[in-house]
Design a protein around this motif. Structure first.
Motif, PDB file in Angstrom:
ATOM      1  N   LEU A  19     -37.051 -20.587  17.491  1.00  0.00           N
ATOM      2  CA  LEU A  19     -37.333 -19.582  18.503  1.00  0.00           C
ATOM      3  C   LEU A  19     -36.068 -18.747  18.649  1.00  0.00           C
ATOM      4  O   LEU A  19     -34.971 -19.298  18.791  1.00  0.00           O
ATOM      5  N   ILE A  20     -36.200 -17.443  18.611  1.00  0.00           N
ATOM      6  CA  ILE A  20     -35.053 -16.561  18.812  1.00  0.00           C
ATOM      7  C   ILE A  20     -34.828 -16.411  20.310  1.00  0.00           C
ATOM      8  O   ILE A  20     -35.749 -16.050  21.050  1.00  0.00           O
ATOM      9  N   ILE A  21     -33.632 -16.714  20.745  1.00  0.00           N
ATOM     10  CA  ILE A  21     -33.347 -16.759  22.190  1.00  0.00           C
ATOM     11  C   ILE A  21     -33.681 -15.437  22.876  1.00  0.00           C
ATOM     12  O   ILE A  21     -34.356 -15.406  23.909  1.00  0.00           O
ATOM     13  N   ALA A  22     -33.220 -14.331  22.309  1.00  0.00           N
ATOM     14  CA  ALA A  22     -33.405 -13.027  22.942  1.00  0.00           C
ATOM     15  C   ALA A  22     -34.860 -12.596  22.995  1.00  0.00           C
ATOM     16  O   ALA A  22     -35.217 -11.697  23.762  1.00  0.00           O
ATOM     17  N   GLU A  23     -35.714 -13.265  22.199  1.00  0.00           N
ATOM     18  CA  GLU A  23     -37.127 -12.899  22.159  1.00  0.00           C
ATOM     19  C   GLU A  23     -38.017 -13.965  22.790  1.00  0.00           C
ATOM     20  O   GLU A  23     -39.248 -13.886  22.680  1.00  0.00           O
ATOM     21  N   SER A  24     -37.407 -14.925  23.472  1.00  0.00           N
ATOM     22  CA  SER A  24     -38.168 -16.056  24.021  1.00  0.00           C
ATOM     23  C   SER A  24     -37.997 -16.180  25.529  1.00  0.00           C
ATOM     24  O   SER A  24     -36.963 -15.798  26.083  1.00  0.00           O
ATOM     25  N   ARG A  25     -39.016 -16.731  26.171  1.00  0.00           N
ATOM     26  CA  ARG A  25     -38.956 -16.983  27.604  1.00  0.00           C
ATOM     27  C   ARG A  25     -38.304 -18.338  27.863  1.00  0.00           C
ATOM     28  O   ARG A  25     -38.382 -19.249  27.037  1.00  0.00           O
ATOM     29  N   LEU A  26     -37.682 -18.454  29.023  1.00  0.00           N
ATOM     30  CA  LEU A  26     -37.027 -19.708  29.393  1.00  0.00           C
ATOM     31  C   LEU A  26     -37.997 -20.882  29.313  1.00  0.00           C
ATOM     32  O   LEU A  26     -37.658 -21.943  28.776  1.00  0.00           O
ATOM     33  N   ALA A  27     -39.200 -20.718  29.829  1.00  0.00           N
ATOM     34  CA  ALA A  27     -40.163 -21.814  29.858  1.00  0.00           C
ATOM     35  C   ALA A  27     -40.466 -22.335  28.457  1.00  0.00           C
ATOM     36  O   ALA A  27     -40.608 -23.543  28.245  1.00  0.00           O
ATOM     37  N   ASP A  28     -40.546 -21.433  27.495  1.00  0.00           N
ATOM     38  CA  ASP A  28     -40.822 -21.841  26.119  1.00  0.00           C
ATOM     39  C   ASP A  28     -39.615 -22.536  25.496  1.00  0.00           C
ATOM     40  O   ASP A  28     -39.758 -23.533  24.772  1.00  0.00           O
ATOM     41  N   LEU A  29     -38.449 -22.030  25.771  1.00  0.00           N
ATOM     42  CA  LEU A  29     -37.237 -22.638  25.234  1.00  0.00           C
ATOM     43  C   LEU A  29     -37.038 -24.057  25.772  1.00  0.00           C
ATOM     44  O   LEU A  29     -36.602 -24.955  25.042  1.00  0.00           O
ATOM     45  N   GLN A  30     -37.384 -24.249  27.041  1.00  0.00           N
ATOM     46  CA  GLN A  30     -37.162 -25.561  27.634  1.00  0.00           C
ATOM     47  C   GLN A  30     -38.249 -26.577  27.298  1.00  0.00           C
ATOM     48  O   GLN A  30     -38.194 -27.719  27.747  1.00  0.00           O
TER      49      GLN A  30
END
Length: 268
Positions: A81-92
């Motif tokens: 997942l690219i950080i700048a293109e992702s939502r916090l909820a998805d990253l976590q």
């Protein structure tokens, strides 16, 4: 134009440099033993006696600041997942601890607020900005509303524009420019000392945070003589750390904060 100090000010600076206790900074937390840039790594660093932690930070698509080194999650989570293109909820939703062992299964990418919450009152956090200047307004606000004092924060970045933006938006915050030195086949080292000093002055930095390679005492001494702090990374060898401390380094960043603290204290 280089900034210079009068003789009495240089003497006072020299006294302060050698009188002040240098800081041992945990690189991405206690990253040799725990998953880097995670709450377990930072908590372990504090338990091991680190004076400060260093973490890497990016801005998410929905405006949150998260602690992760790479611009994407592939290396630490196995899913990209690219950080700048992702939502916090998805990253976590990602597990960034299992690669370090079952004990860390379920570890998630922390927000900067969660990292701030680990910092004890008498400790420091080094915030390395890994993205561009777009993060600066959110970062200044996060620091303003954190449960730590501005004096406990040092912002660092390889991007000189980030340091300049931080010093413009929040002049009271300390900020150091990150720079790694390289040596050519002919033996010359770059960037040049004049270039480093000109950059520090141009961006209003408080100091230079340099990679450990291709450094010498003359360069380190001249940086400090010009009124700038000197910091060094990433040093895991106690003998090398002692050399930098003898030269007046304000902090030593290391992957092994516990072992480094013991070694510098004279313990095996």
């Amino acid at each position: 134009m280089m900034r210079t100090l009068p003789a009495f000010a240089f003497f006072a600076l020299s006294v302060a440099i050698f009188a002040e206790k240098p800081m041992i900074v945990a690189h991405r937390g206690a990253s040799r033993e725990a998953p880097e840039n995670t709450i377990p790594a930072f908590e372990l660093a504090w338990k091991q006696g680190a004076d400060a932690i260093e973490g890497d930070f990016h801005l998410t698509q929905d405006g949150h600041i998260v602690c992760i080194h790479d611009k994407d999650t592939k290396r630490i989570a196995g899913k990209q997942l690219i950080i700048a293109e992702s939502r916090l909820a998805d990253l976590q939703q990602l597990d960034v601890g299992i690669h370090k062992g079952k004990a860390y299964a379920g570890t998630t990418i922390p927000t900067i607020e969660q990292v701030f919450d680990t910092v004890p009152p008498n400790k420091t956090i080094y915030i390395e900005v890994k993205c561009g200047t777009a993060i600066v307004p959110a970062l200044v606000e996060a620091i303003k509303h954190a449960n730590i004092k501005p004096e406990q924060v040092v912002v660092i970045s390889f991007d000189k524009n980030v340091i300049k933006a931080i010093k413009t938006a929040a002049p009271r915050l300390k900020a150091s420019w990150l720079c790694g030195f390289k040596q050519s086949k002919s033996g010359s080292v770059s960037p040049s000392f004049d270039h480093v000093l000109a950059t520090l002055e141009q961006i209003g930095a408080d100091g230079l945070s340099a990679g450990k390679d291709h450094l010498g005492e003359p360069l380190v001494s001249r940086i400090q003589a010009e009124g700038y702090e000197f910091h060094v990374w990433t040093v895991d060898n106690p003998e090398a750390a002692r050399n930098f401390l003898d030269w007046g380094a304000k902090s030593i960043t290391t992957n092994v904060p516990g072992r480094m603290k013991q070694a510098l204290a004279g313990n095996p």
